[in-house]
Design a protein around this motif. Structure first.
Motif, PDB file in Angstrom:
ATOM      1  N   LYS A  59       0.236   4.122   7.780  1.00 22.08           N
ATOM      2  CA  LYS A  59       0.528   4.014   6.345  1.00 22.08           C
ATOM      3  C   LYS A  59       0.861   2.583   5.917  1.00 22.08           C
ATOM      4  CE  LYS A  59       1.929   8.800   5.610  1.00 22.08           C
ATOM      5  NZ  LYS A  59       2.925   9.716   5.002  1.00 22.08           N
ATOM      6  N   TYR A  61      -0.773   0.409   4.220  1.00 21.00           N
ATOM      7  CA  TYR A  61      -1.943   0.249   3.357  1.00 21.00           C
ATOM      8  C   TYR A  61      -2.080  -1.167   2.796  1.00 21.00           C
ATOM      9  CZ  TYR A  61      -1.622   5.333   3.561  1.00 21.00           C
ATOM     10  OH  TYR A  61      -1.535   6.633   3.994  1.00 21.00           O
ATOM     11  N   LYS A  62      -0.974  -1.767   2.428  1.00 19.74           N
ATOM     12  CA  LYS A  62      -1.045  -3.118   1.849  1.00 19.74           C
ATOM     13  C   LYS A  62      -1.491  -4.140   2.891  1.00 19.74           C
ATOM     14  CE  LYS A  62       2.249  -2.396  -1.906  1.00 19.74           C
ATOM     15  NZ  LYS A  62       3.521  -2.829  -2.540  1.00 19.74           N
ATOM     16  N   GLN A  91      -4.448   4.990  -2.148  1.00 23.03           N
ATOM     17  CA  GLN A  91      -3.241   5.389  -1.427  1.00 23.03           C
ATOM     18  C   GLN A  91      -1.985   4.697  -1.943  1.00 23.03           C
ATOM     19  OE1 GLN A  91      -3.226   7.989   1.044  1.00 23.03           O
ATOM     20  NE2 GLN A  91      -5.115   8.114  -0.127  1.00 23.03           N
ATOM     21  N   ILE A  92      -2.154   3.551  -2.586  1.00 20.34           N
ATOM     22  CA  ILE A  92      -0.979   2.864  -3.146  1.00 20.34           C
ATOM     23  C   ILE A  92      -0.915   3.039  -4.665  1.00 20.34           C
ATOM     24  CG2 ILE A  92      -0.829   1.191  -1.269  1.00 20.34           C
ATOM     25  CD1 ILE A  92      -2.153  -0.873  -3.105  1.00 20.34           C
ATOM     26  N   ASN A 168       3.880   2.813 -11.648  1.00 22.47           N
ATOM     27  CA  ASN A 168       4.833   3.019 -10.556  1.00 22.47           C
ATOM     28  C   ASN A 168       6.250   3.079 -11.137  1.00 22.47           C
ATOM     29  OD1 ASN A 168       6.288   3.066  -8.189  1.00 22.47           O
ATOM     30  ND2 ASN A 168       5.906   0.927  -7.663  1.00 22.47           N
ATOM     31  N   SER A 203       9.337   5.393  -0.505  1.00 24.51           N
ATOM     32  CA  SER A 203       9.627   3.962  -0.479  1.00 24.51           C
ATOM     33  C   SER A 203      10.809   3.734   0.458  1.00 24.51           C
ATOM     34  CB  SER A 203       9.978   3.457  -1.884  1.00 24.51           C
ATOM     35  OG  SER A 203      10.552   2.160  -1.812  1.00 24.51           O
TER      36      SER A 203
END
Length: 478
Positions: A59, A61-62, A91-92, A168, A203
């Protein structure tokens, strides 16, 4: 295989492969001088996707997106890499960018497989986006409802779900939780964070804030464990520093929060009483000269006074006491009673079952009586529709499920009388009570014996499975 022709292109690719090599080889191998050949796009694509898949499985992703960007900048802007980029963006939560990529790829007439995969991914992602937005909208409404319960407003969130457009909202939620802590309402902060996590928003900073809140609620040791574990997992330097600061602050503030828990309890109980529309004049506005025990007793009094008229408010207030004094037996008992008033019988029994094993005999005895009373009421209702034998079987079995010895309760007297309609009525109340107790004890013994037979011979249908196993001559056997 196709090669990059220009010297500049070769240099760019060599630099990129060097980066990939650094990611894929051990320290020993990195030190070795490995001559680099001019790689093909296919090879760059393969190495990139392999590393990206590894990061995505964790995970990260970034970080995977950064690798994709490096690959594209190096000239390897292949369709497969673009497909992967779109997936990572989705995913983000960057749906617009992801959908734009899939949209373009789905129109490739000379690449039908890529186009079909992109089209399918686009459709799935749009459904996910819709579900995500709906979930967040529901969360927004829920958080506002929670804040209203504490007489607070969440000014950093959209005022209603209709104002949310997909952005977000985790930073806004964190800000609201921080404000709640600053207002000395740690349980509000906890409720905001827990509700957000349950909604699926993730988060590490939310976990960090959760630990800070737990410390204020007196769960200092557990909060430190969470932060220490989180700090070891996180690689992002900025987030890592934030967590380290939180650990330092927690270590300094443990005793501070312990001394202020009565103040937190007063503020929390006061706002909950107001929102529940019950009298709370006896709750002090400040800690002042009241001892911790006095504060707790005053608030307990407010809760117990409204158990019949407003059991929901009673539950809110008594839960406030348990937020800061989780082992308070009287409050746990009252919580069970409030739950029972609200017809939440299973929850009530679970609370009392814990108290039934208390070392404090008076507390344990009261909890056992409460369980018996509730189960007796249930048995009476069952006896109106089913046989008295079935009602008694359930009454006994419910005790055994929570490892309690079934005890006679006066409420089941009519049921016992139905099992022995021919018994002569005794005019001496004490003798009649004695006879009922004997009758009940005999039924319990029969039930236990039936279960024992069933356990030793599971292949055959046991008397425990048959309500008729309770003899109609139970009292005579006794």
């Amino acid at each position: 295989m196709a090669r990059f022709c220009s010297d500049e292109g070769k240099m760019i690719i060599k630099k990129f492969i060097k980066k990939l090599s650094f990611l894929n080889f051990s320290k020993y191998e990195r030190k070795r001088s490995i001559p680099l050949l001019n790689p093909s796009k296919d090879e760059i694509e393969r190495l990139t996707l392999k590393e990206v898949d590894s990061l995505a499985s964790e995970k990260k992703y970034k970080k995977a997106l950064k690798l994709i960007a490096t690959s594209i900048a190096s000239g390897a802007k292949t369709n497969k890499i673009l497909l992967k980029k779109a997936f990572l963006l989705s995913q983000i939560g960057q749906y617009s960018e992801a959908h734009e990529i899939w949209e373009k790829l789905s129109n490739l007439t000379n690449k039908p497989k890529i186009a079909a995969l992109a089209k399918k991914s686009l459709e799935t992602s749009k459904h996910l986006q819709t579900n995500h937005i709906n979930s967040v909208k529901l969360l927004i409404d829920t958080l506002h409802a929670i804040a209203h319960k504490y007489q607070q407003k969440l000014n950093h969130l959209p005022t209603s779900k209709d104002e949310y457009s997909g952005e977000n909202i985790i930073p806004a939620i964190r800000r609201e939780a921080e404000i709640a802590r600053a207002y000395e309402l740690p349980k509000l902060s906890s409720d905001i964070i827990e509700q957000t996590l349950q909604a699926g928003l993730e988060s590490p900073l939310l976990i960090n804030d959760k630990a800070l809140t737990m410390s204020m609620l007196g769960q200092h040791k557990k909060a430190l464990e969470i932060l220490t574990s989180l700090e070891q997992e996180i690689k992002n330097p900025s987030i890592k520093n934030t967590i380290k600061e939180s650990i330092t602050n927690l270590e300094k503030s443990a005793s501070h929060h312990q001394t202020k828990r009565s103040i937190y309890l007063i503020k929390q109980s006061k706002v909950l009483a107001i929102s529940s529309e019950i009298e709370a004049n006896c709750i002090p506005d400040e800690f002042n000269a009241n001892s911790e025990l006095e504060v707790k007793s005053l608030i307990f009094g407010v809760a117990i006074n409204c158990i019949k008229t407003n059991p929901k408010a009673c539950l809110r207030i008594v839960n406030s006491i348990l937020d800061y004094f989780p082992d308070d037996g009287a409050s746990m008992q009252l919580k069970g009673e409030a739950l029972a008033e609200l017809k939440r019988d299973k929850e009530a029994i679970n609370i009392w079952a814990k108290l039934a094993n208390s070392e404090h005999e008076e507390t344990a005895d009261k909890a056992r009586q409460s369980i018996s009373q509730l189960l007796a009421q249930k048995a009476l209702l069952i006896s109106a529709e089913k046989s008295p034998q079935e009602a008694l079987s359930i009454f006994i079995d419910e005790h055994l499920k929570i490892n309690l010895v079934p005890t006679f309760n006066e409420l089941i007297t009519p049921i016992l009388n139905q099992t022995e309609p021919d018994n002569e009525t005794l005019f001496d109340p004490e003798l009649e009570q004695h006879q009922l107790q004997l009758q009940f004890n005999t039924i319990v013994i029969q039930r236990l014996e039936a279960q024992l037979i069933n356990q030793s011979n599971s292949k055959n249908r046991s008397p425990a499975q048959n309500p008729a196993a309770i003899s109609k001559t139970a009292s005579k056997a006794g």
